[in-house]
Write an enzyme that holds these catalytic residues in place. Structure first.
Site, mmCIF file in Angstrom:
data_model
loop_
_atom_site.group_PDB
_atom_site.id
_atom_site.type_symbol
_atom_site.label_atom_id
_atom_site.label_comp_id
_atom_site.label_asym_id
_atom_site.label_seq_id
_atom_site.Cartn_x
_atom_site.Cartn_y
_atom_site.Cartn_z
ATOM 1 N N HIS A 199 0.796 -1.235 0.000
ATOM 2 C CA HIS A 199 0.000 0.000 0.000
ATOM 3 C C HIS A 199 0.825 1.280 0.000
ATOM 4 C CE1 HIS A 199 0.481 1.433 4.167
ATOM 5 N NE2 HIS A 199 0.630 0.161 4.465
HETATM 6 N N1 UDP Z 1 -5.298 -5.260 7.624
HETATM 7 C C1 UDP Z 1 -6.609 -5.709 7.558
HETATM 8 N N2 UDP Z 1 -7.122 -6.086 6.347
HETATM 9 C C2 UDP Z 1 -6.385 -6.043 5.192
HETATM 10 C C3 UDP Z 1 -5.036 -5.586 5.271
HETATM 11 C C4 UDP Z 1 -4.528 -5.190 6.502
HETATM 12 O O1 UDP Z 1 -7.287 -5.776 8.586
HETATM 13 O O2 UDP Z 1 -6.913 -6.398 4.134
HETATM 14 C C5 UDP Z 1 -4.763 -4.852 8.935
HETATM 15 C C6 UDP Z 1 -3.491 -5.550 9.323
HETATM 16 O O3 UDP Z 1 -3.759 -6.806 9.947
HETATM 17 C C7 UDP Z 1 -2.853 -4.551 10.271
HETATM 18 C C8 UDP Z 1 -3.294 -3.215 9.694
HETATM 19 O O4 UDP Z 1 -4.423 -3.487 8.868
HETATM 20 O O5 UDP Z 1 -3.405 -4.689 11.569
HETATM 21 C C9 UDP Z 1 -2.185 -2.619 8.891
HETATM 22 O O6 UDP Z 1 -2.648 -1.541 8.187
HETATM 23 P P1 UDP Z 1 -1.900 -0.939 6.921
HETATM 24 O O7 UDP Z 1 -1.090 -2.015 6.266
HETATM 25 O O8 UDP Z 1 -2.938 -0.260 6.107
HETATM 26 O O9 UDP Z 1 -0.990 0.211 7.534
HETATM 27 P P2 UDP Z 1 0.446 0.258 8.255
HETATM 28 O O10 UDP Z 1 0.490 -0.772 9.325
HETATM 29 O O11 UDP Z 1 1.497 0.070 7.200
HETATM 30 O O12 UDP Z 1 0.493 1.639 8.821
#
Ligand code: UDP
Length: 345
Positions: A199
């Site tokens: 993402h």
């Molecule tokens: N997540 C989710 N569904 C998805 C993809 C990710 O629930 O289809 C959850 C994942 O388990 C984690 C969080 O979203 O808890 C991570 O979010 P993201 O990857 O958007 O952001 P980052 O952690 O990089 O800030």
């Protein structure tokens, strides 16, 4: 004590869902949803599934280029901060909503609390890095998930207000059990597939990098399940990248489905901060589709390996493997550390 919490993106809903109930035992919390993420599968599902309280204010800013999106948030936040007159503004992580909340607090002279403070990639081409640096330098209370984060802040001259609280994402993972129905829904067997998320703008918005990731996934020996973030989906279509036959694109899934898919995967390939930690805590090898990570502990334990976006490097890294030790998620109590510290100040 009155706390104005600003959230807007998927990982913030998950973190707030852990902290908010405890915070509400000692404080009046006013919740603002900026609308940075607005699709049902990136927003409403988490409020429902994790029982996060309904927002008191919904700014509905939607997608826009970063400057416009942040500007819209700031404009909408200023009168809310003025009306609510909070003792604290609380922000999480490193998104544009974090930045807007931090600036709105500073401009209104309200102390700022930042959960997930001190993380650094040292890559200022990443919008997230700018957001977290600004939030940390404006914050009065800084809740660090790791000792490295405390050290990063110390090197920037920030020592006052810094608390090594531990990682609230680990609490979410400890609290929510896997869903036994999930694998059957996609006809998957434990250990029989790879799981991918992508993402970050640097990966989704660059044809060569996104193409490299897709090609690397195509070289993996097994099915690859990819819950596709809308940004990645839009770019996959716009770049008209040919999708290898082992790739199975599915819509973004809820939190419980996601951690189930992570825990049963043969390996996880991701550029997400949250997903890399969860997979490691679940004892699954992690390949990070970037050149650096804010979560250096995972590299030091050997559980995560940086692969970048070159297809041959991705395939070779997965073949070489990563350590699969099974450290339990940290057992400290970050929520108590944060709420008690805020209350004492
Ligand atoms: N997540 C989710 N569904 C998805 C993809 C990710 O629930 O289809 C959850 C994942 O388990 C984690 C969080 O979203 O808890 C991570 O979010 P993201 O990857 O958007 O952001 P980052 O952690 O990089 O800030």
């Amino acid at each position: 004590m009155r706390v104005l919490t600003v959230v807007g993106a998927r990982p913030q809903f998950i973190k707030a869902a852990v902290v908010s109930p405890r915070l509400r035992e000692v404080a009046e919390e006013v919740l603002v949803h900026t609308g940075q993420h607005y699709d049902r599968e990136l927003s409403a599902v988490f409020f429902d599934e994790l029982e996060l309280a309904r927002p008191d204010y919904e700014l509905g800013v939607g997608s826009a280029e970063a400057a416009v999106q942040t500007g819209r948030m700031l404009e909408a936040l200023a009168p809310i901060v003025a009306a609510v007159r909070p003792d604290w503004v609380l922000v999480y992580g490193d998104t544009n909503s974090t930045l807007a909340g931090a600036l709105a607090a500073a401009q209104a002279k309200v102390p700022l609390a930042h959960v997930e403070a001190g993380l650094r990639s040292y890559d200022r081409t990443m919008p997230e890095e700018i957001n977290r640096v600004v939030a940390d330098h404006l914050a009065t209370a800084l809740y660090c998930p790791t000792p490295h984060a405390v050290e990063n802040l110390r090197r920037e001259g920030i020592e006052r207000g810094v608390v090594l609280s531990g990682d609230v994402m680990a609490v979410a993972l400890r609290r929510i059990p896997p869903d036994p129905e999930v694998l059957a829904r996609w006809d998957l067997v434990p250990g029989g597939y790879y799981l991918v998320t992508v993402h970050r703008a640097a990966n989704t918005d660059d044809r060569e990098r996104l193409g490299g990731i897709v090609a690397g996934l195509g070289a993996l020996p097994g099915p690859v399940v990819w819950p596709v973030h809308p940004r990645a989906q839009a770019r996959l279509s716009a770049f008209a990248l040919p999708l290898p036959p082992n790739l199975r694109l599915i819509p973004p899934v809820g939190y419980r489905a996601m951690i189930t898919l992570e825990g049963a995967a043969r390996a996880v390939l991701t550029d997400s901060g949250g997903v890399q930690r969860e997979a490691a805590w679940l004892g699954v090898p992690v390949y990070i589709l970037r050149e650096e990570t804010e979560w250096r502990e995972l590299l030091e334990s050997g559980q995560a390996v940086l692969t970048g976006t070159d297809p041959a490097r991705i395939a070779a890294a997965v073949q070489a493997g990563a350590a699969v030790g099974r450290p339990a998620p940290p057992t400290d109590d970050p929520v108590t550390a944060i709420v008690e510290d805020l209350r004492r100040r």
